[in-house]
Design an enzyme around this catalytic site. Structure first.
Site, PDB file in Angstrom:
ATOM      1  N   LYS B  86     -23.407  20.594  21.677  1.00 19.11           N
ATOM      2  CA  LYS B  86     -23.969  21.098  22.772  1.00 19.11           C
ATOM      3  C   LYS B  86     -25.167  20.628  23.185  1.00 19.11           C
ATOM      4  O   LYS B  86     -25.647  20.498  24.243  1.00 19.11           O
ATOM      5  CB  LYS B  86     -24.226  22.657  22.250  1.00 19.11           C
ATOM      6  CG  LYS B  86     -22.623  23.435  22.294  1.00 19.11           C
ATOM      7  CD  LYS B  86     -22.110  23.558  23.847  1.00 19.11           C
ATOM      8  CE  LYS B  86     -20.921  24.384  23.535  1.00 19.11           C
ATOM      9  NZ  LYS B  86     -20.133  24.498  24.834  1.00 19.11           N
ATOM     10  N   GLU B 108     -25.819  30.422  29.657  1.00 18.87           N
ATOM     11  CA  GLU B 108     -25.041  31.370  29.076  1.00 18.87           C
ATOM     12  C   GLU B 108     -24.867  30.936  27.544  1.00 18.87           C
ATOM     13  O   GLU B 108     -24.783  29.884  27.336  1.00 18.87           O
ATOM     14  CB  GLU B 108     -23.676  31.568  29.778  1.00 18.87           C
ATOM     15  CG  GLU B 108     -22.697  30.476  29.574  1.00 18.87           C
ATOM     16  CD  GLU B 108     -22.974  29.261  30.111  1.00 18.87           C
ATOM     17  OE1 GLU B 108     -24.103  29.008  30.839  1.00 18.87           O
ATOM     18  OE2 GLU B 108     -22.662  28.300  29.370  1.00 18.87           O
ATOM     19  N   SER B 375     -16.645  19.315  16.113  1.00 17.98           N
ATOM     20  CA  SER B 375     -17.819  19.388  17.153  1.00 17.98           C
ATOM     21  C   SER B 375     -18.915  20.257  16.607  1.00 17.98           C
ATOM     22  O   SER B 375     -20.155  20.112  17.159  1.00 17.98           O
ATOM     23  CB  SER B 375     -17.002  20.163  18.405  1.00 17.98           C
ATOM     24  OG  SER B 375     -16.596  21.428  17.800  1.00 17.98           O
TER      25      SER B 375
END
Lengths: 271, 394
Positions: B86, B108, B375
């Site tokens: 991210k 969000e 991830s």
């Protein structure tokens, strides 16, 4: 000519401003919702905007979100909304505008949705999450079924886009008074005057102000500046906590007539 | 618009009129930044010296041996600063926000990894940051809520709807509509209105570019199969995109089957959904016959989303990528397996990708190379997993 266009023209000729009242279809249930629509028509709403409840209404503030949640909890579907319109049109000539988020329309099939909406008696459709650039398919479908796709202008709309939007509009243009979601505000944004003045350069269509108009005083101010006033959240807020259906209708009727009086009186005060 | 923002029929911009100007500005700023050497240099610099890229491409020998089939490589996005892919996107978008003169970010978050990444970017660049997070997710990802607040960002609990990622995105978009003149919406996945799916994909493509070069260096060839988990799909599209022209490379996105596809409690959007519009984009959705968005479930908060990025819908429609599913139970087993065999605790999201590799690896021999995108790391999930075990143990 379309029933909505007729009504807006009549009002214009008479030098009057239009009151457009919004309710979510089926809040709190189908029977009470039907009664409330009658009350709006009987107490001075010139046009009624009926919303299809949607699970994810991202243009709406807390009041209309809660309204959609209640309607969905009551099991209201798109077919019920059409049925409400059919029943209403048997008794009243007040034009109906259907508000739906685009997924509701897309899921039913854009063309089928428009056919059914027209058959149910709606005169126009307003889609809060469908900007001009994405509206091609819906424009074709509304045109071929005699419906109008109402377009939006916002305080952030660039003037070059404003021209294109105005020139491809019909019925009225929904001018958003604030940058934000639906819901009551303590005061109206003075920027609305600028928006209306710019839009006026490109169209003679009625300009309707909506989002955040909460009180008869604000309605009067808005009516003095524009051709129509749209009231939704404030109406729902008046009745959401009233349990008894008959009492709900009384409160709604009183509020609508107070808005109507303010709009008619306000026109002169600000002239 | 210079770019139509469409992937086949998917994508587009289904947002209130108020936001069109903000999206046009964002698109203009991004198109300019994409060809601006100074911007690219600043982005690469922060990836290199702050995030710690490139991340490793790790040969998971013990896991491969245990499964007795294909050779498994792990792309270690879990080693990034803040613990997940991210951050690649958050820093890129924050740099863009800075370039546009915006001082306030809204975001969000589901699992909280994007919230942490956004708050981190805000701290690094001296910006204000507000993170919307579903109440249910705040409970199961409590550690990340603390992290976001410690970083100086505000966490706003969202109680509407299912109180998860979908509802947090609704609230973030509403906040953006209200403050679009001075606020930048830092969207966490390759979803939303154009240009976000393209912007996020480009920023996450660093994963695939590195993985491709590292494979060539390590093996002298490309991997045979890529596997990545798909919620919104940003880590998957970031891995897949640089390999799209490599026809020999199979791509498998793994969706959460939750408690089973036969129950209503899953979030396998591409596998079980139909096209529709949510959060400004046309893509596959889990919805009912009237277009109401379905409640979804996954043990992993980051995959608990009823939509998916429009480019994945397109890759599915043309058959370039395949999409498989993994249940909560299978993901939890893979979480435990990777932890014990390799000493790597994966995020529950990434554990779905690992689980699919575990499932298919035995069908192949060691000549076949499966590259799994790890991830994120699983520290955030340790408490939730421990609680699930207690429940299971009675």
């Amino acid at each position: 000519m379309n029933k909505l266009e007729n009504r807006m023209n009549e009002l214009k000729r008479a030098g009057k401003k239009a009151l457009i009242a919004f309710l979510t279809a089926g809040d709190p249930n189908l029977a009470v919702s039907a009664k409330l629509l009658n009350v709006l028509a009987e107490n001075g709403a010139d046009v009624i905007e009926l919303g299809v409840p949607f699970s994810d209404p991202l243009a709406d503030g807390p009041v209309l979100q809660a309204s959609a949640v209640r309607a969905l909890a009551a099991g209201i579907t798109l077919d019920d909304v059409f049925l409400l319109a059919v029943r209403f049109c048997e008794k009243f000539a007040t034009p109906l505008v259907l508000l739906a988020y685009y997924n509701t329309i897309y899921r039913r099939g854009v063309e089928q949705f428009c056919r059914e909406a027209a058959e149910a008696g709606f005169s126009a459709i307003v889609v809060p999450d469908l900007p001009y650039e994405e509206a091609g398919r819906l424009d074709l479908a509304t045109a071929s079924t005699g419906l109008i796709n109402i377009r939006f202008l916002a305080p952030t709309t660039r003037e070059s886009r404003m021209e294109r939007i105005c020139k491809s509009s019909a019925g009225f243009i929904y001018c958003v008074t604030v940058t934000g979601v639906t819901g009551q505000r303590s005061s109206l944004d003075p920027g609305m005057q600028t928006l209306l003045a710019k839009a006026r350069k490109y169209t003679d269509l009625p300009l309707a102000l909506g989002f955040g108009i909460s009180t008869p005083e604000q309605a009067a101010t808005a009516a003095a500046a524009a051709d129509a006033v749209i009231v939704g959240s404030a109406l729902v807020a008046q009745i959401e906590n009233v349990k008894d259906p008959a009492e709900k209708c009384v409160v709604a009727g009183t509020f609508i007539s107070s808005l109507k009086r303010a709009i008619e009186g306000g026109t002169q005060e600000f002239a | 618009m210079k770019d139509s923002g469409r992937f086949g029929i998917f994508g587009g911009r289904y947002v209130p009129e108020t936001l069109i100007q903000a999206l046009d500005e964002l698109e203009g700023a991004y198109l300019a930044a994409r060809v601006d050497e100074a911007f690219q240099h600043a982005y690469n610099e922060v990836l290199l010296n702050y995030v710690g890229r490139p991340t490793l491409l790790y040969r998971a020998e013990r896991l491969s041996a245990k499964l007795g089939g294909a050779t498994i490589l792990l792309k270690r996005e879990d080693l990034n600063h803040t613990g997940a892919h991210k951050i690649n996107n958050a820093l890129g978008q924050a740099l863009l926000a800075k370039r546009m003169g915006k001082k306030r970010l809204v975001a969000e978050t589901g699992a909280g990894q994007h919230g942490v990444a956004a708050a981190t970017a805000a701290a690094l660049f001296g910006m204000e940051c507000v993170v919307y997070m579903g109440e249910q997710d705040m409970g199961r990802q409590a550690l990340n809520v603390f992290r976001i607040r410690m970083l100086g960002a505000e966490v706003v609990p969202v109680c509407s709807g299912s109180a998860t990622l979908k509802d947090a995105a609704n609230e973030a978009i509403r906040a953006w509509v209200t403050n679009c003149r001075d606020t930048f919406y830092l969207l966490g996945s390759a979803v939303g209105p154009h240009p976000y799916p393209t912007l996020v994909r480009d920023l996450q493509s660093v994963i695939g570019k590195e993985a491709r070069a590292q494979s060539l260096q390590l093996l002298g060839r490309l991997p045979d199969i890529l596997i990545a988990c798909v919620g919104g799909g940003s880590n998957a599209i970031g891995l897949f995109h640089p390999f799209l022209a490599d026809e020999t490379v199979r791509m498998i996105g793994v969706e959460p089957a939750g408690k089973g596809l036969e129950t209503q409690e899953h979030a396998a959007t591409l596998t079980m959904g139909t096209p529709g519009i949510l959060h400004g984009t046309l893509s596959y959705l889990l919805q009912d016959e009237y277009g109401q968005i379905s409640p979804v479930h996954s043990v992993s908060a980051g995959l608990d989303y009823p939509g998916v990025g429009p480019e994945h819908s397109y890759l599915k429609s043309i058959g370039r990528a395949e999409y498989a599913t993994i249940t909560d139970e299978e993901a939890l087993a893979a979480f435990a397996l990777l932890t014990r065999t390799e000493g790597i605790i994966p995020a529950l999201e990434s554990a779905h990708a690992v689980a699919h590799a575990v499932k298919i690896a035995p069908q192949y021999d060691s000549e076949t190379v499966i590259l799994v995108n790890l991830s994120g790391r699983g520290d955030k999930d340790v408490q939730a997993v421990a609680k699930l075990r207690e429940v299971a143990a009675g």
